[in-house]
Design an enzyme around this catalytic site. Structure first.
Site, PDB file in Angstrom:
ATOM      1  N   LEU A 193       6.219   5.794  17.008  1.00  0.00           N
ATOM      2  CA  LEU A 193       5.758   7.175  16.784  1.00  0.00           C
ATOM      3  C   LEU A 193       5.882   8.035  18.026  1.00  0.00           C
ATOM      4  CD1 LEU A 193       2.473   6.621  14.726  1.00  0.00           C
ATOM      5  CD2 LEU A 193       4.618   7.642  13.920  1.00  0.00           C
ATOM      6  N   SER A 229      -7.217  10.505   5.813  1.00  0.00           N
ATOM      7  CA  SER A 229      -8.363   9.607   5.611  1.00  0.00           C
ATOM      8  C   SER A 229      -9.583  10.456   5.251  1.00  0.00           C
ATOM      9  CB  SER A 229      -8.636   8.850   6.910  1.00  0.00           C
ATOM     10  OG  SER A 229      -9.852   8.151   6.835  1.00  0.00           O
ATOM     11  N   GLY A 289       2.751  -1.858   7.677  1.00  0.00           N
ATOM     12  CA  GLY A 289       1.322  -1.689   7.395  1.00  0.00           C
ATOM     13  C   GLY A 289       0.874  -2.157   6.013  1.00  0.00           C
ATOM     14  N   LYS A 297      -7.696  11.037  13.206  1.00  0.00           N
ATOM     15  CA  LYS A 297      -7.205  11.396  11.863  1.00  0.00           C
ATOM     16  C   LYS A 297      -7.430  12.884  11.580  1.00  0.00           C
ATOM     17  CE  LYS A 297      -5.499   8.855   9.446  1.00  0.00           C
ATOM     18  NZ  LYS A 297      -4.058   8.483   9.451  1.00  0.00           N
TER      19      LYS A 297
END
Ligand code: NAP
Length: 347
Positions: free
Chosen positions: A66, A129, A16, A168
């Site tokens: 994941l 976030s 990422g 998130k």
């Protein structure tokens, strides 16, 4: 202060945009880092390896998804510190649940539940976030003093409305629940706003690049929607993660955002710097026009999203990140310039 050089560090989502800057900065400090990635032959992983080659530290990738708990087991069991950054951030989705919510939530649960099985684990830094702090900009009207701080939670997003923000929020909430269920390791959350700036791997796939590419594609040629956001440089976000790991007195959530800004302010700056390349007009596109056409641009630009966000200011506090993590924020207009320059050079 924790000496990171003595630790076994794992970063999830090693391919990422943010993770690769964290890894690069740690390698500069001489750390040896393990990273998970879905594909070991991902060009972003290979580029990070080559960028780290001349540095004192090293990076080593492990294949893991994941949603495949077994694939995460070995790298997690072998670590003493974890930066959990992996989570999908994309606007092109088929299913909000499968593409965003499931991997964010189950991925976080998988990583943190495995961390509970590791007797050597000391600390986790979670990449959350501001989306977990604030849903729609109009929600600020009900926030204390109309500004979002670390005590605030996004209470308006759902699978149907702002699913990324919902993913998130669910993931961060689940992380704090798992954290509370044990007393071995500590945890800190970093809550960045819109992250911009150059990519370390020059192979940008991240959503941040897809958004910024609109200044070059002509999406804003006839005008710009009145959308306000917070923005922060990716290198400051990486520093915030590292400082949160090192600094054992840091705790809780940290809004990591340099400036409350908007697409118009960034566009005016970029047009001045790259007049031939940037296709941008500072004219404001009427809200109703975007509300009617947004859905054709992205599934996430629904009528409700436009009505609840366009024209509403964005205000978040960032003093906790400055005081407790020591972040000295870069100028985000300069960051936007470096990012666009990188995109132009690559094409
Ligand atoms: P990115 O480059 O797309 O990074 C996301 C990472 O998560 C990628 O490595 C991706 O791997 C990985 N990932 C996604 N689904 C996965 C799965 N099922 N299994 C394993 N790995 C998976 O975007 P980024 O901006 O660096 O985002 C990193 C983190 O920062 C995310 O948690 C994001 O929510 C958060 N964040 C980003 C921003 C921003 O503006 N960029 C702002 C606030 C917070 P693949 O490449 O293989 O998909």
């Amino acid at each position: 202060m924790l000496n990171l050089n003595n630790e076994k560090i794992l970063i999830t989502g090693g391919s990422g945009y943010i993770a690769s800057w964290i890894a690069f900065k740690l390698a500069e400090k001489g750390c040896h880092i393990s990273l998970t990635a879905r594909r070991l032959d991902d060009p972003r992983c290979l580029l990070l390896e080559s960028k780290v080659q001349p540095l004192e530290g090293t990076v080593q990738f492990f294949q893991a998804d994941l949603l495949d708990k077994d694939s995460l087991r070995k790298p997690i069991m072998d670590s003493t510190l974890i930066f959990h950054t992996a989570s999908p951030f994309k606007s092109k989705i088929n299913s909000a649940y499968k593409d965003l919510i499931l991997p964010a939530l189950e991925g976080t649960k998988n990583v943190l539940n495995l961390a509970k099985e590791n007797p050597n684990l000391k600390r986790i830094v979670l990449t959350s976030s501001v989306a977990a702090v604030l849903g729609d900009n109009q929600d600020l009207r009900n926030y204390p003093n109309q500004i979002a701080d670390e005590s605030c939670w996004n209470e308006t997003s759902s699978e149907a409305h702002n699913p990324y923000s919902y993913s998130k929020t669910l993931a961060e909430k689940a992380a704090w629940e798992i954290f509370k269920s044990q007393n071995q390791w500590s945890m800190v959350a970093i809550n960045p706003s819109f992250v911009i700036g150059p990519s370390i791997t020059h192979h940008p796939k991240a959503e941040s690049f897809q958004v910024m590419k609109q200044y070059l594609s002509g999406a804003f040629l006839l005008g710009v929607p009145e959308i306000y956001v917070g923005a922060v440089d990716v290198r400051d976000v990486a520093d915030a993660h590292i400082s949160a790991m090192e600094n054992l007195s840091a705790e809780g959530r940290h809004i990591t955002s340099a400036k409350d800004t908007g697409f118009k302010e960034i566009g005016i700056h970029l047009k001045k710097k790259f007049p031939q390349k940037v296709k941008f007009s500072p004219r404001t596109v009427p809200k109703i026009l975007i509300a009617l056409t947004g859905r054709f641009i992205s599934k996430l630009l629904t009528y409700k999203f436009i009505m609840n966000n366009v024209g509403y200011v964005w205000r978040t506090k960032n003093d906790k990140s400055i005081n407790s993590l020591g972040i000295k924020y870069r100028d985000i207009l300069q960051s936007s310039e470096e990012m666009i320059e990188q995109i132009i050079q690559k094409n």
